[in-house]
Each structure stands twice: as C-alpha cells, then as structure tokens.
Scaffold this active site. Structure first.
Site, PDB file in Angstrom:
ATOM      1  N   GLY A   1       0.814  -1.205   0.000  1.00  0.00           N
ATOM      2  CA  GLY A   1       0.000   0.000   0.000  1.00  0.00           C
ATOM      3  C   GLY A   1       0.851   1.260   0.000  1.00  0.00           C
ATOM      4  O   GLY A   1       1.959   1.302  -0.545  1.00  0.00           O
ATOM      5  N   SER A   2       0.352   2.286   0.656  1.00  0.00           N
ATOM      6  CA  SER A   2       0.972   3.611   0.553  1.00  0.00           C
ATOM      7  C   SER A   2       2.315   3.740   1.251  1.00  0.00           C
ATOM      8  O   SER A   2       2.976   4.776   1.105  1.00  0.00           O
ATOM      9  CB  SER A   2       0.004   4.671   1.088  1.00  0.00           C
ATOM     10  OG  SER A   2      -1.107   4.783   0.229  1.00  0.00           O
ATOM     11  N   THR A   3       2.751   2.736   2.016  1.00  0.00           N
ATOM     12  CA  THR A   3       4.115   2.803   2.554  1.00  0.00           C
ATOM     13  C   THR A   3       5.124   2.830   1.404  1.00  0.00           C
ATOM     14  O   THR A   3       6.233   3.344   1.560  1.00  0.00           O
ATOM     15  CB  THR A   3       4.429   1.615   3.481  1.00  0.00           C
ATOM     16  OG1 THR A   3       4.232   0.392   2.760  1.00  0.00           O
ATOM     17  CG2 THR A   3       3.524   1.631   4.701  1.00  0.00           C
TER      18      THR A   3
END
Length: 606
Positions: A299-301
């Site tokens: 995801g956005s990591t």
C-alpha cells in the site's frame, strides 16, 4: 591311607639362622611326594578361583560405571550400538544482544527397550502407561513384541519419570543420556530462534540456519534482538489483534546505522517446546512468520520509495506541482484518491495527503525501466538476505509495463516481505546507505556492509516528508511525545488466489525516529483488522497501525537511550521544515508549513 610323616628339625621365629639365639632347633615339616602333589593342585585351584572372582567382579564394576555414566547400558552389543548412534551432540546456547538466554540444552534421560529381553510385554505395557499415560498402549505393545533389538519408548523424560520407571525393575528397559533444548523465553522469540527436534537437529529459525555452528562451537550464538523490546512489541501487537479482531500482526524495530534487527515479533506465535504441526492456511498458522515469509502488497508505505526515486532522478523537485483534480484512466482501470483533494499538489502535499494520483504522475516522470532498476537496488526483486530459512520471494510483474509502474507507485501490483521494507526504509532515512538486515550482533561497526541507494540530500528530504505525515498527515496517532516519529501509513487489500479479497486488508505503518537524526526504523502491520466504534468503523493504517507504533515508541525510546526532544524547539523546526522558515516580519501564510498541526479528519486515507 596316605601316610604323612612330620619331624621337627628347627623353627626360626625371627627369620634368621636355623638355630635361633636360644639355640633351640628350628621346626621343619617333611611331606612325602604324594602329599606334595595334592597341595600343589589345591593351590592351583585356589588361584583359578581367585582369577574367576576378579574377572566377575570387574565385569560387574564396569557395568556399574557404565550405568552411572550413561543412565544404564544395553545388554546386547547391537543395542549399545543403536543407542550410540542416537546420542545427540551438545548444542551451544543462543542469547540476545545483552546475553539473556534464549535457548540452552539440559541433560535428560530417554527410555528405550530391547524387546528380546522383555519377559512379559503385557505387564510392561501396563506399568509403563501408568507412569507415562501419554503413551499409546497398542503401539507400545507392538514395539515390545517385535523382533527388534532397540525401540524408543519415550524421549527426554523428567527426573521424576525416570525414577518411577527405574523403580519398576522391568528387565529390558534402559536409559540413554540425551540433550533437551529449552527455551527460557517461551513464545517471545519463537519465530526468530525457532526450535529443534528430539534428535537435537534445528528445524526452524536460527536453530535451523545455524545448526552446524551450534553443534560444533561451544560459544553462545549472540543475536541482535533485545528481549526487552520483544516484550513491548509482542504486548502491543497482541493488544492490536484483540482490539481490531484481526487474524494476526507483525512488527519490527531495526537499527538503521547497522541493519541489526532489535525486535521481531509475529502473532499468533507458538511454544517452541511443543510446536504445532504446519497448517495449510498460512494466515492462521502459528508457525508462519509474517515478517520474513509473508509477502504483501504494502500500500501507501511504498510512496516512501516512489518519492525517493522521483527526487533522486532529478526529474522531480520538491516544488514541482502535479494535477490531482481528476482520476487517471488507463485501459479499463481507474486510479483515484481515497479522499480526493481535487487540486494541484506539490511533492509535500502528495506525500502528506497520500495521493495516488500525484504518486502516479511523479512515477511517470521517471518511467517503468528506471522504477524497476530502483526497486532492484532496494532488493525488492530477490529474497531478503536474512539468517533464517523462512524467507518469502517477492512477487513482481513480468513484463514491467506502464500500468505496473503506475500501481507500484502507490504500493499495489508488487508484493514484498516486511523485512524487505524495513531494510529499504532504514537506507532511505539514514543518509542513503542501505545495510542488509541481520539477526546477528555486528560488533565491528567499521565492517558493516552497505549500498548507497540515494544521496544524502534526497534522504534528508524524505525524512522531512515522513515527519510531516505524522505532524499534519495521515499518521498523527503515531506520534510519541519527545521522539519525533516520522513515517508513512499504508492500507492495501489482500490478494487471495488471483483476486483481491473483500473486506480483507493489511493496515500498516513504516517509519523511523527521531527524524532529525534517525537511529531506529519501526514497522507494524495488522492483518485483516475490523473497524470499531472508537475508529468510526475505519480499519486503515492511520487508525490501526499508527497508534500501535506510537505506543511502542513511547515505551522503547527510554530503553534504547533516546533522549526526548522538544518538537517545538527552534532547532528542531529548522531541521525538519519542508520549506524554509519565514523571515521575521513576513506573512503568516508561510509559517503554517513549519508549525505542527493535529488533523481531526482525513486520517482514514491510509
């Protein structure tokens, strides 16, 4: 009748002349030839009997010595050889970085039998199952009635069990000295240390990876993990699983200067003294290490690396603006933001608001091949280099097309393990040099391997962006007073089979502290959390993983010797400001970016 004639001719009491000092004659016995033969024969028989007694008592003594040293010896050479073949080697201890015992070996006795010497198998089974009720009577009966000369009855008995069996006095039973592996910390480091089998061979984790070393070197094997941090990690992860009714969780703490993993926990876990059998469903298997063996879309990591790549390329600068007013359509796919801002954004806004659209447009400035090359530099295209056998292979697209570049820019379409992520985060924030993750202590700081992945300038810029996410963005709940936490939240739908599962997600946070001079990276992921009333039904990274990180950092900061700092001190604001601080007397508009702001909405984006 044999006639024996005696005559006294002298008797020397002092052992001198035949005639003593008194002058009296020395007594002398004369025996005829037939009597002398009889005496000689008696003497020979006495010598033979003495020799026989000596050999007999010597054999008994040898048996007693053997029984004392080996908890009882086998009565047949074949049985002795069989027992000797199973004698395990002594394994060295495993300790944490501070010398706390994680694994050691204790002497135990194991029970075996020679079925040929068992007089009454039925009686033996009755007595043995009374002392050892866990034995299977049917299987035991079959063993004791077999034609074998050696069968194991029970390995690693307790001293009480050994004494009770000894008192039974059953012929054909014997004890073999063995080593039993003991794990004083129990479940705490189960996935790291692993366990060994009844024959003292390592079967998982460090025990398996260093099996030969532990057998051949008596020196304790010193790991990089810190038991104190393990306790904090495990407690907070278990709390998160319970609060959000998740199926599991994982977390790590790493020294970004050395690559040493100071804490690694995966729950559910297991008791290494009695490990459960492997299960088909890995998500619920206690033996499954989510940190090293699990691979997930992060995801956005991943926007940490997308932003670092774009800035490092020279094609994107901090003040560049990107149109995030409308979704991106490519083929039959549409890329949109979870909570659209519907405006043009610079790099700081794209990162702070976790804009998928802005991230895609930053990646487009670099291109698919450059993105693939950068991911390869981070180690995302191969197995992580870590000292445990349980390591997952990344799942990467092939071919690497434009659509793959777009989805990877915000953490979809590519899966890596958390340990991959941690090593890359450490290298991104520490000045740009990535050190391979390790579970062993690195004593010589001058010989730490490392690869430069980005410049110091880019690293400094990314650090500031990560701090901005915690002060103004999606991870305000990750902040821990005085420790200047920075990072990035992530929420990704789980892939099950060939499609995304409904209502099954990975909620995570990847970050570091203190961000003005990062020393430690931290990662938390919660597997399939469910929203609660407290989180308004949200189960995203900002609501689930971020507060867990905040709780962990507040507890481990003092243990690590990190001195708390005033986040509002001028020098801290100066060090972490995205934009230059305003000049005295300038307007207030430029000041807003330098002042930490706590958001009350929008934290459910990631």
């Amino acid at each position: 009748m044999t006639e024996i004639n005696y005559s006294l001719t002298g008797f020397d009491l002092a052992g001198g002349d035949r005639h003593g000092q008194s002058g009296r004659p020395e007594p002398r016995i004369r025996v005829n030839g037939r009597a002398a033969g009889a005496l000689a024969m008696g003497k020979s028989r006495l010598v033979v009997m003495m020799a026989a007694f000596t050999v007999g008592f010597g054999a008994v003594g040898a048996k007693l010595v053997d029984a004392t040293v080996s908890f009882g010896g086998a009565k047949e050479p074949s049985v002795a050889r069989a027992a000797a073949r199973t004698m395990p080697q002594v394994r060295a201890d495993i300790v944490d970085r501070n010398g706390v015992l994680l694994a050691t070996s204790l002497h135990t006795a194991s029970l075996f039998a020679d079925p040929k010497l068992i007089l009454d198998a039925n009686e033996a089974v009755q007595h043995l199952t009374r002392v050892l009720p866990e034995l299977d009577p049917v299987a035991l009966m079959a063993d004791l009635k077999s034609d074998k000369r050696f069968v194991w009855i029970k390995r690693n008995l307790s001293p009480r069990q050994q004494q009770e069996i000894f008192r039974l006095g059953i012929p054909g039973l014997n004890f073999q000295r063995e080593e039993r592996r003991v794990y004083p910390q129990g479940n705490l480091a189960a996935h790291v240390v692993g366990f060994s089998g009844v024959d003292n061979n390592g079967l998982m984790g460090i025990e398996q990876a260093f099996d030969t070393r532990l057998k051949e070197n008596d020196e304790p094997l010193r790991l990089s993990i810190d038991v104190r941090l393990q306790h904090v990690l495990r407690k907070e992860l278990v709390n998160a699983v319970e609060e959000f009714r998740a199926i599991g969780a994982a977390g790590m703490v790493m020294d970004v200067k050395t690559g040493e993993i100071l804490g690694m926990v995966s729950v559910p876990d297991f008791d290494p003294h009695a490990p459960p059998p492997p299960q088909e469903e890995q998500d619920t298997d206690p033996r499954f290490n989510r940190n090293t063996l699990g691979v997930y879309e992060m995801g956005s990591t991943f926007k940490i690396f997308n932003t670092a790549m774009a800035l490092e390329s020279g094609q994107v600068h901090m003040n560049d603006m990107f149109d995030a007013t409308r979704p991106i359509r490519i083929g039959r796919f549409t890329i949109s933001d979870f909570h659209p801002e519907n405006k043009w954004m610079d790099v700081a806004d794209v990162f702070k608001h976790s804009s998928n659209i802005g991230s895609v447009k930053m990646a487009m400035e670099v291109g698919p091949q450059a993105q693939k090359d950068f991911m390869a530099k981070l180690g995302f295209l191969r197995q992580a280099n870590l000292e445990v056998p349980e390591r997952g292979w990344p799942m990467v697209p092939n071919p690497w097309r434009e659509v793959n570049m777009m989805t990877i820019s915000f953490g979809h379409g590519m899966s890596v393990s958390p340990v991959h992520l941690m090593a890359a985060v450490g290298g991104t924030v520490n000045g740009g040099v990535m050190h391979p993750a390790t579970l062993l202590v690195r004593d010589n700081v001058n010989e730490i391997p490392g690869t430069r992945i980005i410049s110091e300038k880019t690293s400094d810029q990314v650090r500031k962006l990560m701090r901005l996410v915690v002060t103004e963005g999606t991870a305000t709940k990750a902040d821990a007073a005085g420790y200047l936490v920075g990072g990035k939240t992530g929420t990704a739908d789980k892939v099950k089979g060939r499609s995304y599962a409904a209502n099954a997600r990975i909620s995570s946070f990847a970050g570091a502290f203190p961000m003005n001079d990062p020393r430690y990276a931290i990662y938390v992921m919660v597997d399939e959390p469910k929203g609660t009333k407290k989180t308004f039904g949200f189960a995203t990274g900002g609501w689930v993983a971020a507060p867990t990180v905040g709780n962990i950092v507040a507890q481990i900061g003092p243990l690590l010797g990190v001195k708390p700092q005033d986040a509002n001190a001028p020098e801290i604001i100066q060090a972490l400001a995205i934009r230059p601080p305003p000049a005295p007397g300038s307007g207030t508009g430029a000041q807003v970016a330098a002042i930490p702001v706590t958001m009350t909405s929008g934290e459910d984006r990631d």
